[in-house]
Design a protein around this motif. Structure first.
Motif, PDB file in Angstrom:
ATOM      1  N   GLY A 264     102.747  17.337  27.531  1.00  0.00           N
ATOM      2  CA  GLY A 264     102.961  16.178  26.670  1.00  0.00           C
ATOM      3  C   GLY A 264     101.976  15.064  26.967  1.00  0.00           C
ATOM      4  N   MET A 265     101.697  14.829  28.245  1.00  0.00           N
ATOM      5  CA  MET A 265     100.711  13.819  28.621  1.00  0.00           C
ATOM      6  C   MET A 265      99.317  14.244  28.161  1.00  0.00           C
ATOM      7  SD  MET A 265     102.371  11.320  29.898  1.00  0.00           S
ATOM      8  CE  MET A 265     101.093  10.345  30.654  1.00  0.00           C
ATOM      9  N   ALA A 266      99.020  15.534  28.284  1.00  0.00           N
ATOM     10  CA  ALA A 266      97.712  16.036  27.841  1.00  0.00           C
ATOM     11  C   ALA A 266      97.517  15.799  26.346  1.00  0.00           C
ATOM     12  CB  ALA A 266      97.572  17.518  28.181  1.00  0.00           C
ATOM     13  N   LYS A 267      98.585  15.955  25.579  1.00  0.00           N
ATOM     14  CA  LYS A 267      98.498  15.687  24.139  1.00  0.00           C
ATOM     15  C   LYS A 267      98.157  14.229  23.862  1.00  0.00           C
ATOM     16  CE  LYS A 267     101.574  19.381  22.686  1.00  0.00           C
ATOM     17  NZ  LYS A 267     102.897  19.724  22.153  1.00  0.00           N
ATOM     18  N   LEU A 268      98.502  13.347  24.808  1.00  0.00           N
ATOM     19  CA  LEU A 268      98.177  11.927  24.693  1.00  0.00           C
ATOM     20  C   LEU A 268      96.797  11.617  25.271  1.00  0.00           C
ATOM     21  CD1 LEU A 268     101.632  10.429  25.780  1.00  0.00           C
ATOM     22  CD2 LEU A 268     100.712  10.600  23.450  1.00  0.00           C
ATOM     23  N   GLY A 269      96.128  12.651  25.772  1.00  0.00           N
ATOM     24  CA  GLY A 269      94.796  12.472  26.349  1.00  0.00           C
ATOM     25  C   GLY A 269      94.798  12.046  27.796  1.00  0.00           C
ATOM     26  N   VAL A 270      95.908  12.290  28.500  1.00  0.00           N
ATOM     27  CA  VAL A 270      96.033  11.877  29.898  1.00  0.00           C
ATOM     28  C   VAL A 270      96.231  13.104  30.781  1.00  0.00           C
ATOM     29  CG1 VAL A 270      97.383  10.523  31.553  1.00  0.00           C
ATOM     30  CG2 VAL A 270      97.046   9.672  29.229  1.00  0.00           C
ATOM     31  N   ASP A 271      95.353  13.246  31.783  1.00  0.00           N
ATOM     32  CA  ASP A 271      95.512  14.292  32.793  1.00  0.00           C
ATOM     33  C   ASP A 271      96.453  13.723  33.844  1.00  0.00           C
ATOM     34  OD1 ASP A 271      95.199  16.557  34.367  1.00  0.00           O
ATOM     35  OD2 ASP A 271      93.288  15.884  35.214  1.00  0.00           O
ATOM     36  N   ALA A 272      97.661  14.264  33.925  1.00  0.00           N
ATOM     37  CA  ALA A 272      98.683  13.675  34.797  1.00  0.00           C
ATOM     38  C   ALA A 272      99.203  14.678  35.808  1.00  0.00           C
ATOM     39  CB  ALA A 272      99.848  13.165  33.952  1.00  0.00           C
ATOM     40  N   THR A 273      99.675  14.136  36.905  1.00  0.00           N
ATOM     41  CA  THR A 273     100.404  14.916  37.877  1.00  0.00           C
ATOM     42  C   THR A 273     101.877  14.562  37.717  1.00  0.00           C
ATOM     43  OG1 THR A 273     100.607  15.483  40.225  1.00  0.00           O
ATOM     44  CG2 THR A 273     100.084  13.218  39.722  1.00  0.00           C
ATOM     45  N   VAL A 274     102.738  15.541  37.846  1.00  0.00           N
ATOM     46  CA  VAL A 274     104.174  15.337  37.659  1.00  0.00           C
ATOM     47  C   VAL A 274     104.893  15.889  38.882  1.00  0.00           C
ATOM     48  CG1 VAL A 274     106.166  15.905  36.216  1.00  0.00           C
ATOM     49  CG2 VAL A 274     103.942  15.498  35.140  1.00  0.00           C
TER      50      VAL A 274
ATOM     51  N   THR B 145      96.021  11.634  37.260  1.00  0.00           N
ATOM     52  CA  THR B 145      95.319  12.228  38.395  1.00  0.00           C
ATOM     53  C   THR B 145      94.178  11.319  38.830  1.00  0.00           C
ATOM     54  OG1 THR B 145      93.772  13.422  36.991  1.00  0.00           O
ATOM     55  CG2 THR B 145      95.819  14.587  37.608  1.00  0.00           C
ATOM     56  N   SER B 146      93.671  11.531  40.033  1.00  0.00           N
ATOM     57  CA  SER B 146      92.515  10.768  40.513  1.00  0.00           C
ATOM     58  C   SER B 146      91.323  10.960  39.588  1.00  0.00           C
ATOM     59  CB  SER B 146      92.137  11.217  41.928  1.00  0.00           C
ATOM     60  OG  SER B 146      93.187  10.959  42.817  1.00  0.00           O
ATOM     61  N   GLU B 147      91.165  12.186  39.105  1.00  0.00           N
ATOM     62  CA  GLU B 147      90.068  12.470  38.185  1.00  0.00           C
ATOM     63  C   GLU B 147      90.219  11.679  36.887  1.00  0.00           C
ATOM     64  OE1 GLU B 147      91.922  14.741  39.757  1.00  0.00           O
ATOM     65  OE2 GLU B 147      90.493  15.810  41.031  1.00  0.00           O
TER      66      GLU B 147
ATOM     67  N   GLN C 206      87.685   8.850  35.420  1.00  0.00           N
ATOM     68  CA  GLN C 206      87.123   8.926  34.073  1.00  0.00           C
ATOM     69  C   GLN C 206      87.361   7.627  33.310  1.00  0.00           C
ATOM     70  OE1 GLN C 206      85.246  11.611  32.791  1.00  0.00           O
ATOM     71  NE2 GLN C 206      84.771  10.019  31.294  1.00  0.00           N
ATOM     72  N   TRP C 207      88.564   7.081  33.437  1.00  0.00           N
ATOM     73  CA  TRP C 207      88.856   5.801  32.789  1.00  0.00           C
ATOM     74  C   TRP C 207      87.914   4.723  33.299  1.00  0.00           C
ATOM     75  CZ3 TRP C 207      94.821   6.263  33.559  1.00  0.00           C
ATOM     76  CH2 TRP C 207      95.378   7.020  32.529  1.00  0.00           C
ATOM     77  N   ALA C 208      87.677   4.698  34.632  1.00  0.00           N
ATOM     78  CA  ALA C 208      86.772   3.702  35.214  1.00  0.00           C
ATOM     79  C   ALA C 208      85.356   3.889  34.679  1.00  0.00           C
ATOM     80  CB  ALA C 208      86.786   3.806  36.729  1.00  0.00           C
TER      81      ALA C 208
END
Length: 69
Positions: free
Chosen positions: A17-27, A56-58, A62-64
């Motif tokens: 679900g987070m990936a669909k929002l464009g966010v690489d997340a850890t859960v 994620t740190s990555e 990327q955002w930075a």
């Protein structure tokens, strides 16, 4: 967001679900050890388990790089 029918799929469901929002997340079912600027990013699944979602740190790097604020 729809819900996962089988509890064993909840973690991956949230990641997807987070990936669909464009966010690489850890859960995780454990809260973050280090407080982050992302606040209380927890979610209780329909089966009663609390999950914490953090980029994620990555993803943060990327955002930075992209200059996101």
């Amino acid at each position: 967001m729809a819900e996962s029918a089988n509890h064993k799929d909840c973690r991956q469901f949230l990641i997807d679900g987070m990936a669909k929002l464009g966010v690489d997340a850890t859960v995780s079912t454990e809260p973050p050890i280090v407080q982050s600027p992302y606040g209380e990013n927890s979610f209780i699944c329909p089966h009663g388990t609390r999950f914490w979602l953090e980029p994620t740190s990555e993803q943060i790097a990327q955002w930075a790089k992209d200059g996101a604020r």
